[in-house]
Design a protein around this motif. Structure first.
Motif, PDB file in Angstrom:
ATOM      1  N   HIS A 240      -7.201   2.729  -3.049  1.00 15.84           N
ATOM      2  CA  HIS A 240      -6.895   3.196  -1.699  1.00 15.84           C
ATOM      3  C   HIS A 240      -7.875   2.601  -0.692  1.00 15.84           C
ATOM      4  O   HIS A 240      -7.478   2.053   0.349  1.00 15.84           O
ATOM      5  CB  HIS A 240      -6.970   4.729  -1.695  1.00 15.84           C
ATOM      6  CG  HIS A 240      -6.661   5.367  -0.386  1.00 15.84           C
ATOM      7  ND1 HIS A 240      -5.377   5.636   0.046  1.00 15.84           N
ATOM      8  CD2 HIS A 240      -7.475   5.835   0.600  1.00 15.84           C
ATOM      9  CE1 HIS A 240      -5.412   6.230   1.215  1.00 15.84           C
ATOM     10  NE2 HIS A 240      -6.683   6.362   1.578  1.00 15.84           N
TER      11      HIS A 240
ATOM     12  N   PHE B 178      -2.183  10.312   3.145  1.00 17.37           N
ATOM     13  CA  PHE B 178      -1.333   9.120   3.279  1.00 17.37           C
ATOM     14  C   PHE B 178       0.145   9.507   3.276  1.00 17.37           C
ATOM     15  O   PHE B 178       0.936   9.003   4.078  1.00 17.37           O
ATOM     16  CB  PHE B 178      -1.616   8.124   2.146  1.00 17.37           C
ATOM     17  CG  PHE B 178      -1.006   6.777   2.382  1.00 17.37           C
ATOM     18  CD1 PHE B 178       0.364   6.577   2.246  1.00 17.37           C
ATOM     19  CD2 PHE B 178      -1.794   5.705   2.771  1.00 17.37           C
ATOM     20  CE1 PHE B 178       0.934   5.338   2.469  1.00 17.37           C
ATOM     21  CE2 PHE B 178      -1.236   4.459   3.001  1.00 17.37           C
ATOM     22  CZ  PHE B 178       0.131   4.281   2.857  1.00 17.37           C
TER      23      PHE B 178
ATOM     24  N   GLN C 165       1.188   4.081  -2.944  1.00 22.99           N
ATOM     25  CA  GLN C 165       0.932   5.513  -2.744  1.00 22.99           C
ATOM     26  C   GLN C 165       2.113   6.364  -3.214  1.00 22.99           C
ATOM     27  O   GLN C 165       1.923   7.428  -3.801  1.00 22.99           O
ATOM     28  CB  GLN C 165       0.642   5.793  -1.261  1.00 22.99           C
ATOM     29  CG  GLN C 165      -0.644   5.184  -0.739  1.00 22.99           C
ATOM     30  CD  GLN C 165      -1.906   5.846  -1.283  1.00 22.99           C
ATOM     31  OE1 GLN C 165      -2.973   5.229  -1.305  1.00 22.99           O
ATOM     32  NE2 GLN C 165      -1.826   7.075  -1.712  1.00 22.99           N
TER      33      GLN C 165
ATOM     34  N   THR D 272      -6.344   9.958  -0.228  1.00 26.23           N
ATOM     35  CA  THR D 272      -5.524   9.230  -1.206  1.00 26.23           C
ATOM     36  C   THR D 272      -4.328  10.040  -1.670  1.00 26.23           C
ATOM     37  O   THR D 272      -3.204   9.519  -1.748  1.00 26.23           O
ATOM     38  CB  THR D 272      -6.387   8.860  -2.426  1.00 26.23           C
ATOM     39  OG1 THR D 272      -7.536   8.128  -1.988  1.00 26.23           O
ATOM     40  CG2 THR D 272      -5.602   8.033  -3.418  1.00 26.23           C
ATOM     41  N   THR D 273      -4.553  11.304  -1.975  1.00 28.77           N
ATOM     42  CA  THR D 273      -3.497  12.088  -2.622  1.00 28.77           C
ATOM     43  C   THR D 273      -2.575  12.813  -1.643  1.00 28.77           C
ATOM     44  O   THR D 273      -1.430  13.089  -1.975  1.00 28.77           O
ATOM     45  CB  THR D 273      -4.119  13.134  -3.560  1.00 28.77           C
ATOM     46  OG1 THR D 273      -5.019  13.966  -2.809  1.00 28.77           O
ATOM     47  CG2 THR D 273      -4.879  12.464  -4.690  1.00 28.77           C
TER      48      THR D 273
ATOM     49  N   TRP E  59       0.838  -1.210   0.000  1.00 24.10           N
ATOM     50  CA  TRP E  59       0.000   0.000   0.000  1.00 24.10           C
ATOM     51  C   TRP E  59       0.866   1.251   0.000  1.00 24.10           C
ATOM     52  O   TRP E  59       0.647   2.181  -0.777  1.00 24.10           O
ATOM     53  CB  TRP E  59      -0.935  -0.027   1.199  1.00 24.10           C
ATOM     54  CG  TRP E  59      -2.025   1.019   1.153  1.00 24.10           C
ATOM     55  CD1 TRP E  59      -2.381   1.795   0.095  1.00 24.10           C
ATOM     56  CD2 TRP E  59      -2.899   1.381   2.227  1.00 24.10           C
ATOM     57  NE1 TRP E  59      -3.426   2.633   0.432  1.00 24.10           N
ATOM     58  CE2 TRP E  59      -3.769   2.388   1.735  1.00 24.10           C
ATOM     59  CE3 TRP E  59      -3.043   0.951   3.540  1.00 24.10           C
ATOM     60  CZ2 TRP E  59      -4.749   2.976   2.532  1.00 24.10           C
ATOM     61  CZ3 TRP E  59      -4.031   1.526   4.335  1.00 24.10           C
ATOM     62  CH2 TRP E  59      -4.869   2.528   3.828  1.00 24.10           C
ATOM     63  N   SER E  60       1.880   1.260   0.853  1.00 21.47           N
ATOM     64  CA  SER E  60       2.766   2.427   0.926  1.00 21.47           C
ATOM     65  C   SER E  60       3.518   2.636  -0.387  1.00 21.47           C
ATOM     66  O   SER E  60       3.641   3.762  -0.874  1.00 21.47           O
ATOM     67  CB  SER E  60       3.768   2.261   2.078  1.00 21.47           C
ATOM     68  OG  SER E  60       3.114   2.310   3.333  1.00 21.47           O
TER      69      SER E  60
END
Length: 874
Positions: free
Chosen positions: A73, A211, A42, A207-208, A38-39
């Motif tokens: 996300h 995070f 992003q 999301t943008t 996930w990281s």
């Protein structure tokens, strides 16, 4: 603090923020790799890599994934919430129904990605499959919210869903909102299939932007930056009277600036500071309360503000730099006041500080060091700006590269300097002999941690002729990249400079810190991810039903048009709504429900304040819920460390935070505190006057100033505070603030107004739904010369005089007053809409003249209490 107490506090953070599931090696590895993926995802979508890969391969899906990122996300957030947060006590295994929920939730999110083209071809014409997937997604989302955040947000979201489905059956709701109800298909499509609900602005910002900032904070913490903050704070303030408590305030502020959770902030800094506070004489409840008040206030401090700053950009529609400017002064004043409260508590208890080797640093020297630090940063910034401006003619648009060389050189130099000192280790606060470390080796031993923060602030703040500010998302991305470099290289670099032979092992440790930061950042985002999705249910319901009008009418009826009662009601409701919610969801909920109430109901009573002031008002009270019993989660976390009573800890913490509760009322009535339309010189003046006022308010609430205060002295101090915060009140009693004119004279007065001078128009018109004539106030600021009619026309208002009445036509669509007036008032009914009056501000003496008697009274109190003082004030 014993190992059991630390485990209890860490378990509380896991249960509230990061997930407490311990289901064996496979589940642990799965959660770990999902977090890391996930990281990395992003970071990937925040970079330019998708566009470069798409251009190189000709496969547009590499770039299109950025547009679909919010669906991915939420899919990650739902998957991790299902795996990491147990339900029904299944902590040591993942039952079959959890695997089913995981597959269902991820499928509902990715359905919108896989079938995006088909969905786009039939907007609003939802198929049975669309509705089924939407219902599944909504169900899994609410279960995930319950897992990770508890019942409060689930209850709020469910109530709004009930309003959407059943509100049409209520004649009362229908008469207020004109809402006739929604079918299951329409509602599910509204919430899930488009960007009006779950996948709306809040999840997009998560999301943008959010995070990346949370990931930045996690990497900084894992690399040792959080411990450096604490040690520097102890070195700077630990030897002062009540030093550990003051260090707790400072370290919590620094950690809170980049943290998204007041609970995690409480445990991170409180693990070390709470036992030290108890050791020097603070009770368990007071030690925990200081940490709680410090940590919750960290969510009010720029540049991150618990990620709410980025949501404010979207909701208030102002640049990020403006949000930071408006939030800066209240946050700084609040923290200095908390330091003063801690000092007063130490005076009352007769406490001392920690022992410290080397030269003792006094209060004056600390102030000098802070001032020197700010000036030093300003000089460095100016030097870098000048350097790039000098190079711009030779290498236009490419001066970032020599700037990066400078940054790299600064990093190597600071790392070399740090290698000359011992590594900054995490101390045991329960050691028999605890002393404050020396400032110079502590500060220089980790000064390189400040470089990524400098990159973040530079990109967010600095703008010149040749340089543009980056967006918050890009700023966080480049700061995170800088933090990745620091995280992976600072250990082997220091080993190299020291001539040690275990550089490879140190490099491995750096990689472990980096990967651990990736995992921690994603874990910290689970609650925020599902919370922003669930908060979209509330926002979607408001857009579907007009629900804020219901709350507004209820509050209007209860307040009876009284502004103070209105604000008190909103403050209490914001506290209640904020209980048990993380900062981000907290802000979304209170701003969606409460901010429109202040704007609309306040305007009917003549209260016109900038929208940012309204959002800051509800945000402040929402955040105070973190230490307000009976739900104050931060208070429970602190009590787990201090072994104090959590309810008493919350009550004492709230008593410390009364100063924070005062500020929102002050900047509603005195927007100078938010630096709105305030120049640099006046900003400095406002800062010092407001700071003195807040320190005096803290002294009044503590019942101790230079000596123990008598009741009448406390009353006089509160009078001084009121005068310093709101001098305009006294001026209004002496001279009228406005001159009101009606009829044709009002048009003439509008034409005579100097350009840029605002006038308040009181508009009277029938309510669109009830037909009852009501009033509201709007502000018109002429931007050009012209007659009154021309100026009104320029603002989209067409006025016709009829027997002395200024009849008003419906504002033109797209003009400033269309949304304010046309949605709520009927311009075609039997009763004409009209401009009832125009109020123009009088030319009066400056309100600051009332500071003179206030300071005379203050000097009198100082003289009287100095005679009774039994110990030095500092």
């Amino acid at each position: 603090m014993t190992e059991t107490e630390l485990k209890s506090a860490e378990d509380m953070v896991a249960e509230a923020d990061t997930g407490a599931r311990q289901a064996g090696a496979f589940a642990t590895r799965l959660i770990f790799w999902l977090c890391v993926t996930w990281s990395v995802f992003q970071l990937y979508i925040a970079s330019k890599v998708p566009g470069i890969v798409a251009q190189a391969t000709g496969i547009n899906d590499f770039a299109n994934i950025v547009a679909q990122a919010r669906y991915v996300h939420l899919a990650f957030a739902l998957a991790l919430a299902t795996l990491a947060f147990p339900i029904f006590g299944h902590r040591h295994k993942i039952p079959l129904y959890d695997w089913a929920l995981l597959v269902a939730g991820v499928s509902a999110c990715l359905y919108l990605v896989v079938f995006r083209f088909e969905i786009a071809d039939r907007p609003g014409l939802w198929t049975t499959t669309d509705i089924v997937m939407s219902a599944i997604g909504m169900g899994v989302l609410l279960v995930a919210v319950f897992r990770s955040l508890g019942l409060p947000l689930v209850i709020i979201g469910s109530l709004f869903l009930a309003l959407a489905f059943f509100g049409g059956y209520s004649s009362w709701i229908g008469s207020i909102t004109n809402y006739g109800g929604a079918s299951f298909s329409k509602a599910m499509g509204h919430y899930w299939m488009q960007t009006e609900g779950v996948f709306g602005v809040a999840l997009g910002v998560s999301t943008t932007m959010i995070f990346l900032f949370v990931l930045f904070g996690a990497l900084l913490e894992k690399a040792g930056g959080g411990n450096w903050f604490i040690k520097v704070a102890i070195a700077l303030l630990g030897a002062l009277r009540g030093g550990p408590a003051k260090a707790a305030v400072l370290s919590s502020m620094m950690t809170g600036m980049i943290s998204g959770s007041s609970i995690a902030n409480t445990v991170t800094t409180g693990t070390f500071t709470i036992p030290l506070m108890k050791r020097i004489g603070f009770s368990p409840e007071k030690a925990g309360a200081v940490e709680v008040a410090s940590s919750t206030n960290g969510q009010l401090t720029p540049p991150v503000m618990g990620a709410a700053a980025f949501l404010m950009v979207e909701y208030v529609n102002i640049p990020y730099i403006e949000v930071v400017k408006h939030a800066f002064l209240p946050a700084v004043i609040s923290y200095i006041a908390l330091l003063y409260i801690v000092h007063l508590e130490s005076l009352k208890l007769g406490l001392q500080g920690l022992k410290k080797p080397g030269r003792h640093i006094g209060v004056v020297m600390i102030m000098v060091l802070f001032l020197t630090g700010f000036l030093g940063m300003a000089v460095i910034t100016f030097a870098v700006v000048s350097f790039r401006a000098m190079l711009e003619p030779m290498m236009p648009g490419a001066t970032v590269y020599p700037a990066l060389v400078l940054l790299g050189a600064a990093y190597i130099a600071l790392t070399y300097m740090a290698s000359r000192f011992p590594d900054i280790e995490v101390d045991d606060p329960n050691a028999k002999a605890v002393s404050a470390p020396r400032l110079t080796p502590t500060f220089l031993g980790g000064a390189y941690y400040a470089l990524p923060i400098f990159v973040l602030v530079w990109n967010l703040m600095v703008r010149t002729e040749h340089l543009d500010r980056l967006s918050p998302a890009l700023s966080a991305f480049w700061a995170t990249i800088a933090m990745v470099v620091v995280s992976m290289t600072h250990r082997p670099l220091k080993a190299f400079f020291r001539g040690e032979h275990h550089m490879v092992e140190e490099a491995r440790e750096g990689v472990r810190d980096f990967i651990s930061g990736l995992e921690s950042g994603a874990r910290n985002m689970i609650g925020i991810g599902v919370a922003t999705g669930a908060a979209g249910i509330i926002v979607g319901t408001i857009s579907l039903t007009g629900a804020h009008q219901i709350i507004g009418q209820v509050i209007e009826v209860i307040s009876g048009g009284n502004l103070i009662i209105l604000l008190l009601l909103v403050a209490v409701l914001s506290l209640i709504l904020g209980m048990g919610l993380p900062t981000t969801a907290n802000y979304i909920v209170v701003s969606s429900l409460m901010a429109p109430v202040i704007v609309s109901v306040g305007a009917q009573s003549g209260l016109i304040v900038p929208l940012i002031a309204v959002h800051m008002f509800v945000f402040y009270f929402g955040i105070l819920a973190d230490d307000t019993p009976p739900v104050g989660l931060a208070a429970y976390a602190a009590a787990a460390i201090s072994r104090g009573d959590p309810i008493k800890t919350g009550l004492v913490g709230f008593s410390y935070d009364i100063r924070t509760a005062l500020l929102p009322f002050m900047f509603i009535f005195n927007t100078d505190l938010l630096l709105i339309n305030v120049g640099p010189v006046k900003a400095v003046f406002v800062f010092f006057v407001s700071l003195i006022a807040m320190l005096l308010f803290a002294a009044a609430t503590q019942g101790y100033f230079i000596a123990k205060s008598r009741k009448w002295e406390t009353a006089v101090i509160l009078l001084i505070v009121f005068t310093l915060f709101r001098p305009g009140y006294w001026l209004n009693q002496w001279q009228d603030q406005y001159t009101e004119v009606t009829g044709p004279a009002a048009i003439t007065a509008l034409g005579d107004l100097p350009v840029g001078t605002p006038a308040r128009l009181q508009v009277s018109a029938p309510d669109f739904d009830t037909g009852i004539v009501g009033t509201t106030t709007v502000v018109l600021t002429p931007e050009a010369e012209g007659s009154g009619e021309e100026r009104l026309q320029a603002a989209g208002l067409a006025v016709m005089e009829n027997d002395g009445i200024l009849q008003l036509d419906e504002p033109f669509p797209g003009t400033p007053f269309f949304d304010i007036l046309a949605n709520d008032y009927d311009f075609y009914g039997d009763e004409p809409a009209q401009i009832a009056s125009v109020a123009i501000e009088n030319d009066r003496m400056p309100k600051e003249i009332f500071f003179i008697p206030a300071f005379i009274l203050l000097l009198l109190i100082v003289a009287l209490q100095s005679r009774r003082a039994t110990q030095p004030a500092f």
